[in-house]
Design a protein around this motif. Structure first.
Motif, short mmCIF file in Angstrom:
data_model
loop_
_atom_site.label_atom_id
_atom_site.label_comp_id
_atom_site.label_asym_id
_atom_site.label_seq_id
_atom_site.Cartn_x
_atom_site.Cartn_y
_atom_site.Cartn_z
N PHE A 107 1.65 6.88 -6.64
CA PHE A 107 1.70 8.32 -6.37
C PHE A 107 2.72 8.62 -5.27
CE2 PHE A 107 -2.63 7.26 -7.60
CZ PHE A 107 -2.92 8.22 -8.56
N THR A 108 3.45 9.70 -5.45
CA THR A 108 4.32 10.20 -4.38
C THR A 108 3.46 11.17 -3.57
OG1 THR A 108 6.25 9.92 -5.76
CG2 THR A 108 6.47 11.46 -3.91
N VAL A 109 3.43 10.96 -2.26
CA VAL A 109 2.51 11.74 -1.43
C VAL A 109 3.25 12.50 -0.33
CG1 VAL A 109 0.49 10.28 -1.87
CG2 VAL A 109 2.03 9.69 0.02
N PRO A 110 2.65 13.59 0.14
CA PRO A 110 3.28 14.37 1.21
C PRO A 110 3.18 13.69 2.57
CG PRO A 110 1.15 15.31 0.63
CD PRO A 110 1.40 14.20 -0.35
N ASP A 111 3.86 14.23 3.54
CA ASP A 111 3.89 13.66 4.89
C ASP A 111 2.61 14.00 5.66
OD1 ASP A 111 4.50 12.61 7.31
OD2 ASP A 111 6.08 14.06 7.80
N GLU A 112 1.55 13.27 5.30
CA GLU A 112 0.25 13.42 5.97
C GLU A 112 -0.21 12.01 6.29
OE1 GLU A 112 -1.23 16.52 6.10
OE2 GLU A 112 -1.26 17.42 4.09
N PHE A 113 -1.06 11.84 7.29
CA PHE A 113 -1.56 10.50 7.55
C PHE A 113 -2.78 10.24 6.67
CE2 PHE A 113 -3.28 6.76 9.44
CZ PHE A 113 -2.12 6.01 9.62
N LEU A 114 -2.67 9.21 5.84
CA LEU A 114 -3.67 8.95 4.80
C LEU A 114 -4.49 7.71 5.10
CD1 LEU A 114 -1.26 9.60 1.81
CD2 LEU A 114 -2.82 11.22 2.89
N VAL A 115 -5.74 7.75 4.71
CA VAL A 115 -6.63 6.59 4.86
C VAL A 115 -7.44 6.39 3.59
CG1 VAL A 115 -6.85 6.73 7.39
CG2 VAL A 115 -8.47 7.98 5.95
N GLY A 116 -7.95 5.18 3.44
CA GLY A 116 -8.80 4.85 2.30
C GLY A 116 -8.08 4.02 1.25
N TYR A 117 -8.86 3.39 0.37
CA TYR A 117 -8.33 2.52 -0.68
C TYR A 117 -7.35 1.49 -0.08
CZ TYR A 117 -7.23 1.25 -5.52
OH TYR A 117 -7.09 0.57 -6.72
N ASP B 189 3.99 6.39 -2.07
CA ASP B 189 5.35 6.53 -1.57
C ASP B 189 5.44 7.87 -0.83
OD1 ASP B 189 8.08 6.27 -1.17
OD2 ASP B 189 8.62 6.86 -3.21
N LYS B 190 5.95 7.78 0.40
CA LYS B 190 6.14 9.00 1.21
C LYS B 190 7.64 9.16 1.46
CE LYS B 190 2.42 9.21 4.55
NZ LYS B 190 2.09 8.92 5.96
N PRO B 191 8.38 9.63 0.44
CA PRO B 191 9.85 9.65 0.54
C PRO B 191 10.39 10.51 1.68
CG PRO B 191 9.10 10.77 -1.46
CD PRO B 191 7.90 10.12 -0.87
N SER B 192 9.62 11.53 2.07
CA SER B 192 10.10 12.43 3.13
C SER B 192 10.18 11.74 4.49
CB SER B 192 9.19 13.65 3.23
OG SER B 192 7.86 13.22 3.52
N ASP C 36 0.81 -1.22 0.00
CA ASP C 36 0.00 0.00 0.00
C ASP C 36 0.85 1.27 0.00
OD1 ASP C 36 0.85 -0.39 2.64
OD2 ASP C 36 -1.13 -0.11 3.55
N ILE C 37 1.78 1.36 0.94
CA ILE C 37 2.55 2.60 1.06
C ILE C 37 3.94 2.31 1.64
CG2 ILE C 37 1.46 3.09 3.31
CD1 ILE C 37 1.68 6.12 2.61
N VAL C 38 4.92 3.00 1.08
CA VAL C 38 6.27 2.93 1.65
C VAL C 38 6.47 4.21 2.44
CG1 VAL C 38 8.73 2.72 1.21
CG2 VAL C 38 7.11 1.53 -0.28
N ASP C 39 6.68 4.04 3.73
CA ASP C 39 6.79 5.18 4.65
C ASP C 39 8.25 5.26 5.12
OD1 ASP C 39 5.38 7.21 6.24
OD2 ASP C 39 5.65 5.90 7.95
N SER C 40 8.58 4.68 6.26
CA SER C 40 9.99 4.66 6.70
C SER C 40 10.82 3.80 5.75
CB SER C 40 10.11 4.11 8.12
OG SER C 40 9.84 2.72 8.14
N GLY C 41 10.17 2.84 5.12
CA GLY C 41 10.88 1.91 4.22
C GLY C 41 11.24 0.60 4.90
#
Ligand code: IMP
Ligand code: MG
Length: 182
Positions: A146-156, A130-133, A100-105
């Motif tokens: 999608f590359t996304v900003p450092d926000e907490f995301l929900v859904g899908y 992907d939250k590269p920050s 779903d998402i790569v955060d800290s990695g």
């Protein structure tokens, strides 16, 4: 938004749909002549996996793993555990891990290394987001929705305390809901 649990919709249904179709085309081209094994990382990748796999115009194998990472509700501790393994061996196969998402990695770095040791023919990671920050380890997904900003995301597929996975879009969770601590 009317519903104050969310700050805004970051990715609407149509935007997600269009990008999933593109990723499906890209995988179809990149794996032409092969039968890739798509491995869904439960539970977060379930929606993405179901949509993406149906946009790949190739024979594919599907398998499922589950991982748990210890930490609080909005960030992981870096300690990753495989709690459900694949049903079929992956030796000699072309593996695509779908996350779903790569955060800290941490999660994907750990899982990719674990699976690479089982001698697949190839191994790639396809992440919806992907939250590269937020990266704390050296890891990059091979395919990113999608590359996304450092926000907490929900859904899908993405949850907060197991909630909101069934939203059709991706939303920014209001800071009041999670206490403002990412
Ligand atoms: P990592 O090991 O820090 O890269 O963590 C990845 C996991 O943390 C993901 O598979 C998600 O389960 C969870 N995660 C990270 N960011 C978010 C988010 O914004 N919303 C929901 N879950 C998230
Ligand atoms: Mg996850």
């Amino acid at each position: 938004m009317k519903d104050s649990k969310f700050e805004k919709v970051l990715l609407d249904e149509g935007t997600i749909r269009a990008r999933v179709i593109e990723l499906g085309l890209q995988l179809t081209r990149d794996y032409a002549g092969k039968t890739p094994t798509l491995i869904c990382v439960l539970r977060g990748a379930s929606s993405f996996f179901a949509d993406l796999s149906r946009e790949i115009e190739l024979p594919i194998f599907e398998d499922f793993i589950a991982i748990s990472s210890y930490g609080d509700k909005t960030s992981t501790s870096g300690e990753v555990k495989l709690v459900k393994d694949v049903a079929e061996g992956i030796e000699g196969k072309d593996v695509v891990l779908v996350e779903d998402i790569v955060d800290s990695g941490n999660s994907m770095k750990y899982i990719k290394e674990l699976f690479a040791a089982r001698k697949p023919a190839s191994i790639k990671v396809c992440a919806f987001l992907d939250k590269p920050s937020r990266r704390t380890v050296d890891f990059q997904a091979d395919y990113v929705g999608f590359t996304v900003p450092d926000e907490f995301l929900v859904g899908y597929g993405l949850d907060y305390g197991q909630r909101f996975r069934n939203l059709k879009d991706v939303r920014v969770l209001a800071a009041e809901v999670y206490g403002g601590k990412k």
